[in-house]
Scaffold this motif. Structure first.
Motif, PDB file in Angstrom:
ATOM      1  N   VAL A  25       0.855  -1.190   0.000  1.00 25.46           N
ATOM      2  CA  VAL A  25       0.000   0.000   0.000  1.00 25.46           C
ATOM      3  C   VAL A  25       0.890   1.239   0.000  1.00 25.46           C
ATOM      4  N   LEU A  26       0.327   2.334  -0.482  1.00 25.06           N
ATOM      5  CA  LEU A  26       1.008   3.620  -0.540  1.00 25.06           C
ATOM      6  C   LEU A  26       0.403   4.531   0.521  1.00 25.06           C
ATOM      7  N   LEU A  27       1.256   5.177   1.314  1.00 26.19           N
ATOM      8  CA  LEU A  27       0.796   6.056   2.390  1.00 26.19           C
ATOM      9  C   LEU A  27       1.495   7.404   2.279  1.00 26.19           C
ATOM     10  N   PHE A  28       0.716   8.479   2.243  1.00 32.42           N
ATOM     11  CA  PHE A  28       1.256   9.828   2.129  1.00 32.42           C
ATOM     12  C   PHE A  28       0.872  10.642   3.360  1.00 32.42           C
ATOM     13  N   LYS A  29       1.869  11.192   4.039  1.00 34.19           N
ATOM     14  CA  LYS A  29       1.642  12.085   5.188  1.00 34.19           C
ATOM     15  C   LYS A  29       1.789  13.523   4.698  1.00 34.19           C
TER      16      LYS A  29
END
Length: 110
Positions: A25-29
């Motif tokens: 999965v891709l996670l952007f903060k």
């Protein structure tokens, strides 16, 4: 624009970690007050992929942001992006290193 799901609660974050056991999965903060983060956000949302993507607004969802730092063992920065697999960060970048090209290259290498 690529689609993503915003994470605002700790149970939602736990769910994303669990999903990473099945597939990356891709996670952007994202900091909604930072111009550098705004530029990275444009790169993140321009990236088209079949990978499930998630967004955490670090100011509005501080407890989630803090838990991500704790769970992943990667010092908080914003903007910051991760590819997670089996509950672990297998790639991450921050600031000007967050580009559509680099996200694509990272996903191709997994």
């Amino acid at each position: 624009m690529a689609t993503y799901t915003e994470i605002t609660t700790l149970p939602e974050w736990e769910n994303v970690l669990q999903k990473s056991k099945e597939k990356p999965v891709l996670l952007f903060k994202h900091s909604t007050t930072c111009p550098v983060s705004a530029a990275a956000y444009r790169e993140f949302t321009s990236f088209e992929s079949d990978v499930d993507a998630y967004l955490v607004k670090v100011i509005e969802s501080r407890p989630v942001s803090n838990e991500i730092e704790s769970n992943l063992g990667v010092q908080h920065q914003s903007p910051q992006i991760f590819i997670l697999s089996n509950e672990e960060p297998i790639w991450h970048a921050s600031h000007w290193n967050i580009t559509e090209t680099k996200i694509g290259q990272a996903l191709q290498s997994i």
